[in-house]
Design a protein around this motif. Sequence first.
Motif, PDB file in Angstrom:
ATOM      1  N   GLN A 199      34.444  34.181  55.068  1.00 15.29           N
ATOM      2  CA  GLN A 199      34.761  35.370  55.856  1.00 15.29           C
ATOM      3  C   GLN A 199      34.655  36.656  55.049  1.00 15.29           C
ATOM      4  N   ILE A 200      34.829  36.566  53.735  1.00 17.22           N
ATOM      5  CA  ILE A 200      34.820  37.790  52.919  1.00 17.22           C
ATOM      6  C   ILE A 200      33.565  37.889  52.056  1.00 17.22           C
ATOM      7  N   GLY A 201      32.602  36.997  52.293  1.00 17.50           N
ATOM      8  CA  GLY A 201      31.322  37.094  51.604  1.00 17.50           C
ATOM      9  C   GLY A 201      31.352  36.712  50.144  1.00 17.50           C
ATOM     10  N   VAL A 202      32.192  35.728  49.796  1.00 17.80           N
ATOM     11  CA  VAL A 202      32.292  35.257  48.417  1.00 17.80           C
ATOM     12  C   VAL A 202      31.836  33.804  48.345  1.00 17.80           C
ATOM     13  N   ASP A 203      31.078  33.454  47.311  1.00 19.47           N
ATOM     14  CA  ASP A 203      30.691  32.066  47.084  1.00 19.47           C
ATOM     15  C   ASP A 203      31.920  31.308  46.592  1.00 19.47           C
ATOM     16  N   PRO A 204      32.361  30.265  47.306  1.00 20.30           N
ATOM     17  CA  PRO A 204      33.596  29.563  46.907  1.00 20.30           C
ATOM     18  C   PRO A 204      33.499  28.862  45.555  1.00 20.30           C
ATOM     19  N   ALA A 205      32.298  28.760  44.982  1.00 19.13           N
ATOM     20  CA  ALA A 205      32.141  28.113  43.670  1.00 19.13           C
ATOM     21  C   ALA A 205      32.309  29.112  42.527  1.00 19.13           C
ATOM     22  N   PHE A 206      32.918  30.278  42.813  1.00 22.10           N
ATOM     23  CA  PHE A 206      33.077  31.278  41.755  1.00 22.10           C
ATOM     24  C   PHE A 206      33.888  30.725  40.590  1.00 22.10           C
ATOM     25  N   THR A 207      33.591  31.233  39.402  1.00 20.16           N
ATOM     26  CA  THR A 207      34.414  30.907  38.227  1.00 20.16           C
ATOM     27  C   THR A 207      35.237  32.144  37.856  1.00 20.16           C
ATOM     28  N   ILE A 208      36.262  31.911  37.052  1.00 15.68           N
ATOM     29  CA  ILE A 208      37.203  32.988  36.737  1.00 15.68           C
ATOM     30  C   ILE A 208      37.146  33.301  35.242  1.00 15.68           C
ATOM     31  N   HIS A 209      36.951  34.565  34.920  1.00 14.23           N
ATOM     32  CA  HIS A 209      36.952  35.016  33.533  1.00 14.23           C
ATOM     33  C   HIS A 209      38.361  35.357  33.085  1.00 14.23           C
ATOM     34  N   ASP A 210      38.721  34.913  31.882  1.00 14.85           N
ATOM     35  CA  ASP A 210      39.987  35.373  31.311  1.00 14.85           C
ATOM     36  C   ASP A 210      39.737  36.739  30.674  1.00 14.85           C
ATOM     37  N   ARG A 211      40.772  37.287  30.026  1.00 11.78           N
ATOM     38  CA  ARG A 211      40.672  38.646  29.502  1.00 11.78           C
ATOM     39  C   ARG A 211      39.559  38.789  28.461  1.00 11.78           C
ATOM     40  N   GLU A 212      39.452  37.813  27.574  1.00 10.03           N
ATOM     41  CA  GLU A 212      38.456  37.928  26.514  1.00 10.03           C
ATOM     42  C   GLU A 212      37.043  37.850  27.081  1.00 10.03           C
ATOM     43  N   ASP A 213      36.833  36.937  28.034  1.00 14.13           N
ATOM     44  CA  ASP A 213      35.515  36.838  28.668  1.00 14.13           C
ATOM     45  C   ASP A 213      35.176  38.135  29.411  1.00 14.13           C
ATOM     46  N   SER A 214      36.183  38.693  30.087  1.00 17.38           N
ATOM     47  CA  SER A 214      35.968  39.945  30.819  1.00 17.38           C
ATOM     48  C   SER A 214      35.587  41.061  29.859  1.00 17.38           C
ATOM     49  N   ALA A 215      36.271  41.112  28.719  1.00 18.12           N
ATOM     50  CA  ALA A 215      35.960  42.139  27.719  1.00 18.12           C
ATOM     51  C   ALA A 215      34.546  41.951  27.168  1.00 18.12           C
ATOM     52  N   ASP A 216      34.147  40.691  26.979  1.00 19.20           N
ATOM     53  CA  ASP A 216      32.794  40.412  26.483  1.00 19.20           C
ATOM     54  C   ASP A 216      31.737  40.883  27.483  1.00 19.20           C
ATOM     55  N   LEU A 217      31.992  40.623  28.779  1.00 22.70           N
ATOM     56  CA  LEU A 217      31.047  41.062  29.801  1.00 22.70           C
ATOM     57  C   LEU A 217      31.012  42.590  29.857  1.00 22.70           C
ATOM     58  N   MET A 218      32.180  43.195  29.777  1.00 20.46           N
ATOM     59  CA  MET A 218      32.251  44.662  29.763  1.00 20.46           C
ATOM     60  C   MET A 218      31.430  45.199  28.587  1.00 20.46           C
ATOM     61  N   ASN A 219      31.495  44.513  27.458  1.00 24.99           N
ATOM     62  CA  ASN A 219      30.770  44.958  26.271  1.00 24.99           C
ATOM     63  C   ASN A 219      29.257  44.826  26.446  1.00 24.99           C
TER      64      ASN A 219
END
Length: 686
Positions: free
Chosen positions: A116-136
């Motif tokens: 209903q919200i247009g999200v693939d239910p197989a999404f994975t979740i980034h923790d803080r360090e992974d998020s920071a790495d992607l931001m970088n």
Amino acid sequence: MYLEKLNPQQRMAVEHGTLAGGSHIAGPLLVIAGAGSGKTNTLAHRVAHLIVQGADPRRILLMTFSRRAASEMARRVERICAEVLGSNSGIMADALAWSGTFHGIGARLLRDYAEQIGVDPAFTIHDREDSADLMNLIRHELGFSKMESRFPTKGTCLAIYSRAVNSETELPVVLRDAFPWCGAWEKQLRELFAAYVEAKQTQNVLDYDDLLLYWAQMVAEPLIAEDIGGRFDHVLVDEYQDTNRLQASILLALKPEGQGLTVVGDDAQSIYSFRAATVRNILDFPASFSPAANIVTLDRNYRSTQPILAAANAVIDLASERFTKNLWTERQSGERPRLVTVREEADQARYVADKVLENREEGTRLKNQAVLFRASHHSGALEVELTRRNIPFVKFGGLKFLDSAHVKDMLAALRFALNPRDRVAGFRLMQILPGVGPSTAQRALDQMAEDPSPLQALAAMPTPPRAGEDWTSFVSVMQELRSGKAGWPAEIGLVREWYQPHLERLHEDAATRQADLLQLEQIAGGYPSRERFLTELTLDPPDATSDQAGVPLLDEDYLILSTIHSAKGQEWTKVFMLNVVDGCIPSDLGVGTSAEIEEERRLLYVAMTRARDNLDLVVPQRFFTHGQNAQGDRHVYASRTRFIPATLLQFFEVCGWPQVKSESASAQQARQVRIDVGARMRGMWR
């Protein structure tokens, strides 16, 4: 009867709005639960009472701030139900399926409503360090890492983004109030955050903040909000003082009239503004549901002695705004908390070590004693002294389980197999292999991103020249994990076997780290699927066996060292607090606004209310500063914390250490001797 063990205020909170048959849904309830007042026990009894009265446990939503707290709550509910329901209690408690953290519940609902919200239910979740790495990665791609003047680091960028999202505050306001040194970069930060969001969506990953943000966006649609809210007759929230504006928005959308809503917390223990938590949520709760909101105050303390509570009450009574609440207890004592003045940090360390050993000789185990401090580095001198005296200790407030490289490597493999478009996981994983650097990994991920079947594209790639069998083995284990043939939790065993030779090659302390991986495998067995395991572990990591300070594993007893934030919710027989001076509490970094000052006051209150029988607040007149210019004397002179003005000294036993002794005759003579060392030095070269 199970309710007879409760005091009148606890019972009032437990029975609020409940009728036999469970047909009546109560109005909004705010439980102000003071430190040591039996908050968890009261909330567990309320949940159990709802079930006993006929409420459907499958329609109860219970949100806590850690998975561990949710598990403990479920066990208590089962024990209480067992008194009334007997053998059926386990069935009813097991049906309490919607129990967990805000983020964990959010992840489950997002998968339920993904289509209903247009999200693939197989999404994975980034923790803080992974998020920071992607931001970088995005930061680098946009060229912001090569600016003429210093652009904010990846961690700062993520903190700004997270604060804006969780506090529902516009970026210019966040920069002005919390990150003023980054104000000149507003335009670039907007560009960075927009690209960061697009990258997450392209890779089908959500970060920690998205679990709340997507949930809030989802329930902003009235029909979806009504549908989700309609799934639950009762919504109960623990530690409400630690929620942020986004979480309050979600609750308001689910239960706009407050029907069936119970929140429990203590405004005096709101100490997490650095995570965007706001004390306003609990202070403004009555007004949000006026005039229907009911307030029950739990002010009987079962933990501390009356003199400790009197001192703590006096400290918090000076707060500018709070719910009126003075803790009391039947535990009388003739011993007031001690306010101990010492000359400097070295004396502070010796004083604490002396008292800890003295307490141990009198029968108090080291584990029942704790040393608390505002910031982690405040314990440096004490750690040296404890090590010198062979006093084992554990320090809390450092690394978490998922911050360790070896555990992150294992989880990256599981995440990449689940979602091969997760560039952060893939980038980390490929560089574990000998002969594979950033450029090779980047090219491989780019090829995978362009192919509709990314793992097939990975398998079809030529082996990097220096990777050899390691690359082949990596591709093979990814394909096996993706196929799902091994099943869960056997899949984590496959990853561990694949990773073992890399662990031994990369880390000198491989044996200790191996214990973490075996612990990880054991934890995995408690989850029904790889997806659920990755979600829950990312949101609420346990502590690592390899991250403890000192050598507690070699000793059956050890002293507890902890930051105040990490000590919240804990209690000890004897508590020491270090550096009770201005500049440390309040922190010299936390005195910008009146709201920040008030939170520092609450931190001191939280520290004081951890003590059961004895409390020592230590005031060094001179202490070592961190982060100043390395040249010159980095010691500063300080005065007692402003939160204990002279008017409050009546609540403390004020003393100095060490006790001044009368000088001997020889010492007096020595003090009278005068020599000119400078003249002697000059004479050496004549």
